[in-house]
Design an enzyme around this catalytic site. Structure first.
Site, PDB file in Angstrom:
ATOM      1  N   GLU A  79       1.030  -0.615  -5.137  1.00  0.00           N
ATOM      2  CA  GLU A  79       0.068   0.460  -5.390  1.00  0.00           C
ATOM      3  C   GLU A  79       0.894   1.731  -5.501  1.00  0.00           C
ATOM      4  O   GLU A  79       1.219   2.361  -4.494  1.00  0.00           O
ATOM      5  CB  GLU A  79      -0.950   0.576  -4.251  1.00  0.00           C
ATOM      6  CG  GLU A  79      -2.023   1.613  -4.562  1.00  0.00           C
ATOM      7  CD  GLU A  79      -2.544   2.351  -3.337  1.00  0.00           C
ATOM      8  OE1 GLU A  79      -3.629   2.933  -3.423  1.00  0.00           O
ATOM      9  OE2 GLU A  79      -1.849   2.381  -2.307  1.00  0.00           O
ATOM     10  N   ASP A 114       0.820  -1.205   0.000  1.00  0.00           N
ATOM     11  CA  ASP A 114       0.000   0.000   0.000  1.00  0.00           C
ATOM     12  C   ASP A 114       0.858   1.260   0.000  1.00  0.00           C
ATOM     13  O   ASP A 114       1.924   1.308   0.619  1.00  0.00           O
ATOM     14  CB  ASP A 114      -0.892  -0.028   1.247  1.00  0.00           C
ATOM     15  CG  ASP A 114      -1.840   1.140   1.316  1.00  0.00           C
ATOM     16  OD1 ASP A 114      -2.730   1.211   0.457  1.00  0.00           O
ATOM     17  OD2 ASP A 114      -1.692   1.978   2.218  1.00  0.00           O
TER      18      ASP A 114
END
Length: 829
Positions: free
Chosen positions: A545, A492
């Site tokens: 990401e 993330d």
């Protein structure tokens, strides 16, 4: 990653005493003053407790008759080379040997770095000195080699004596007498360090790849005694003690020792077993104390409680066949369609084991190859969705134990579904019982406040330049893959890690050593993490990401790019540009789409710069962004038709696919972690149920055909696997392209697939498209307008034979009927 709401969790109240306390805890004195010496008691009799100074520290008062620990049976000790010979076996003569004043003060104040050097048994002139710190005890006796001798009560919980023994007994017990209870236990300060020099060496170098086996709480048998080894890295601490249910959350009698310059503190506590709650009580550099959850805890209490829990796994895996097979084909050359899930809200109220009865069957039925779990590591605030982690090594206790989570992963594997999980090494929350200023100074976070404070989420960023912190995170990545058989990590917020000026204005950040904005420490960390995971866990994939155009996210770490950096080493990267552009296009009214045609074609300009995943994730269906179907313009029929056409375009586009839960059946409402998907839309009693069921049937068919047609996934990262037929039909709102399989690949007998999307609301009859001339006929293999999916059933039911009419640079062409707001897939018949 979108900013997420956050509130700190409240400190949980101290839990009630457990069934097997190691030390009862009435109120005690805690001063550093030495009380007036009490007269020695006769051997084998309880000594009187000396008067102590007024208490300055309180502890929970235990029940009148605290339960007795059944101590673990020790291994039979080897005969000592020089056996102890008491002068008087029944009642040996004793002399006093009190703890020196300086040591006494430091032990009482929690600032002693070497309690084992003072407490326990030590050879001294005249025999063996025994010293114990047992708060609240009325008397302590040594039991060894057939003798029993009372220790002198020195006050403040200290007991001592010198016994006329030639050598320290290899195995002795402390017989401790409380007001209404007597215990016979191993002396925690009779043990050698339970952590080896090699472990400390690796920790010091930041290269301990199985760090979870060295730090934290670990059940073990040490020198013949069973118990738990507690270890923690706290280099700035003046002292560390263990507190927990086993000592009524009073750590006075449980100081840990510092293991040299490693910054690691250690204590082996006999008889403490699985399920016990604990924390580390740390004395900060300024003398204040703080109780902290274990950074390496493998199990935690369920929030809002936040204690760590001693844990030992007993799960037996049954997925070896899956693990043996997963590395056979590189993930970028394999089918890869992902169903993203927020476990606590997918079916609210279900535990890990109950989810194991439903989730694998549901995902397998829809044909997804993988499920991606939003963060499962422990976090205090459910509204953060798990993206603000406090327990990096513990699955959230909201849904069960770590073994329960392993049971779920095992069930998914046995159903043929891979398991990815979101992993959050970019930041952590400021809760004062977790990692923030863990030992009184910045430790896991950067010491520069401007570098440590995350500007968007009110959290703290890790100090990737500190080798122990980098080791903590690299080992954590391996931990999930090795201990929980996770098949991939979606990392993330990578962009926030890579740039020093991320969400910062001029003057709020300092350039790197080369004058640039790149966070060189974060780059090195990501490279090390990826290299380590791929080396240790074959078949595992890491996914970034990353929302910028950083060069080489999925390039190998040893291949240097034009920017002078080696690749970051990820296996795949989320294509945030495709997601943003394509959703922007389909959200426009059809009459306006011709002005935005390039938003659907631009992705092919950079499609092969990285190995991409096309994500329709949770971030796109929350915070006012609306659900996928609700983004589409028009009436209810047009909205559903446009979503079906969009999914058909997405599954045919180069790259892997990801779809968030609820979007597979056209949920109209935004997702909320408080109630999850609107499953009632699929209730046959609901009037519009066929509309939602039709969308789900389409997703199942997309996955079925996708997995069968090698052309759709074998060459996702190869420009030779794609060719436009017509990418310029802006006036028609039509996109047509060919996908080619690998020459020697499996699936479709090496034949291409033609994908045609019509994003206008009109039927286009006789639409001419050029096709390769080596195939005698083409036939539909998927049409999103079929009646079974909720469409108008405008199809091409019969095989289509190419006409010898050149078109789009090809010698032959097909005449197709294009249904409105639909995508059609065709392959050679």
């Amino acid at each position: 990653m979108s900013p997420r709401p956050r509130k700190p969790s409240d400190e949980a109240a101290a839990p009630s005493p457990p069934a097997t306390p190691a030390t009862p805890a009435p109120k005690r004195a805690a001063t550093g003053k030495t009380p007036k010496a009490a007269k020695p008691a006769k051997a084998a009799k309880t000594a009187k407790t000396a008067k102590t100074a007024k208490t300055t520290r309180s502890a929970k008062k235990p029940p009148a008759k605290p339960p007795v620990i059944a101590p673990a049976a020790p291994a039979t000790p080897a005969a000592p080379a020089e056996p102890a010979e008491p002068a008087e076996p029944a009642e040996p003569a004793v002399t006093e040997s009190p703890v020196p004043e300086d040591d006494r003060v430091r032990l009482l104040s929690g600032t002693h770095h070497d309690p084992h050097g003072v407490l326990g048994a030590h050879s001294v002139p005249g025999g063996t000195a025994f010293r114990a710190l047992r708060p609240y005890a009325k008397g302590v006796a040594v039991v060894a080699d057939g003798l029993r001798a009372e220790l002198r009560d020195d006050g403040d919980g200290f007991f001592s004596a010198v016994l006329p023994l030639r050598a320290v007994p290899e195995d002795y017990r402390l017989h401790v007498t409380y007001e209404d209870t007597e215990l016979e236990i191993h002396d925690a300060y009779s043990f050698l360090p339970s952590l080896g020099e090699f472990d400390l060496h690796l920790i010091g170098e930041g290269r301990h790849e199985r760090l979870w086996e060295a730090l934290g709480a670990r059940l073990m048998t040490h020198q013949g005694a069973t118990g738990t080894r507690f270890t923690v890295w706290a280099p700035n601490a003046r002292g560390v003690r263990i507190v927990g249910g086993f000592n009524y959350w009073d750590g006075l009698g449980f100081p840990m020792r510092s293991l040299g310059g490693s910054g690691v503190w250690e204590l082996f506590v006999p008889s403490v077993g699985e399920g016990e709650l604990y924390k580390f009580e740390i004395t900060r550099p300024d003398g204040s104390t703080t109780q902290r959850a274990d950074p390496l805890a493998r199990r935690t209490e369920a929030p809002p409680a936040n204690s760590s829990v001693v844990h030992e796994s007993r799960h037996e895996w049954h997925d070896q066949e899956w693990l043996d097979r997963r590395a056979e084909v590189p993930v970028h050359e394999a089918p890869f369609s992902v169903y993203e899930v927020h476990l606590p809200s997918w079916r609210p109220g279900l535990t890990y084991r109950q989810l194991a009865e439903q989730l694998p069957a549901y995902v397998a039925d829809l044909g997804f190859t993988h499920v991606e779990l939003m963060p499962v590591a422990e976090h205090p605030f459910g509204g953060s969705w798990g993206y603000q982690v406090t327990g990096f090594y513990a699955p959230t206790a909201r849904l069960g134990t770590p073994d329960d989570f392993k049971f779920l992963v095992d069930a998914l594997h046995r159903a043929g579904v891979g398991v990815l999980m979101d992993w959050v090494p970019a930041h952590f929350p400021r809760d004062d019982w977790a990692l923030a200023e863990f030992d009184g100074r910045p430790l896991y976070e950067h010491e520069d406040p401007a570098r440590s404070a995350h500007p968007d989420w009110g959290t703290l960023e890790f100090d990737y330049g500190r080798r122990e912190v980098r080791n903590f995170l690299v080992a954590n990545a391996s931990y999930w893959c090795e201990e929980f058989h996770i098949d991939g990590l979606r990392v993330d917020a990578v962009a926030s890690m890579l740039y020093l000026d991320y969400s910062r204005e001029d003057g709020q950040w300092t350039p790197n050593a080369h004058g640039g904005r790149e966070n060189l420490d974060a780059v090195a960390f990501l490279q090390e993490m990826n290299a380590t995971v791929y080396r240790r866990s074959p078949g595992v994939v890491t996914i970034a990401e990353e929302s910028t155009a950083w060069d080489g996210v999925t390039r190998a770490t040893h291949h240097q790019g034009p920017g002078g950096f080696g690749g970051l080493g990820f296996g795949l990267k989320w294509n945030m540009g495709w997601m943003h552009d394509s959703l922007g296009y389909v959200s426009k009214e059809p009459v306006h789409r011709k002005y935005h045609h390039n938003e659907m074609t631009f992705s092919m300009v950079y499609a092969y710069s990285e190995n991409y995943v096309l994500p329709i994730s949770h971030d796109e269906v929350v915070h006012g962004k609306r659900s996928l179907v609700s983004k589409m313009p028009g009436d209810w029929w047009q909205q559903r038709a446009t979503q079906r056409a969009y999914l058909g375009f997405m599954w045919a586009h180069p790259g892997k696919q990801l779809l968030f839960m609820g979007q597979e059946f056209a949920q109209g409402a935004e997702w909320s972690e408080s109630h999850g998907p609107d499953w009632w839309l699929l209730d046959p009693a609901y009037g519009a149920e066929p509309d939602h069921r039709g969308m789900r049937d389409l997703v199942r068919e997309l996955n079925t055909v996708y997995r069968r047609e090698g052309a759709l996934w074998q060459r996702d990262t190869d420009p030779g696997g794609f060719a436009w037929v017509d990418g310029d039909a802006a006036e028609d709102n039509v996109f047509a392209f060919l996908r080619y399989p690998a020459e020697n690949g499996t699936g479709s007998d090496g034949r291409p697939l033609l994908a045609v999307s019509n994003f206008s609301p009109v039927v286009r009859h006789g639409y001419r498209l050029g096709v390769p001339d080596e195939f005698a006929a083409w036939q539909e293999v998927l049409n999103t307008d079929e009646a079974r999916f909720g469409g108008g059933d405008v199809t091409n039911p019969d095989p289509l034979k190419p006409a010898p009419t050149p078109s789009h640079g090809r010698p032959v062409s097909l005449h197709l009927t294009l249904p409105p707001l639909a995508t059609v897939w065709l392959r050679p018949a």
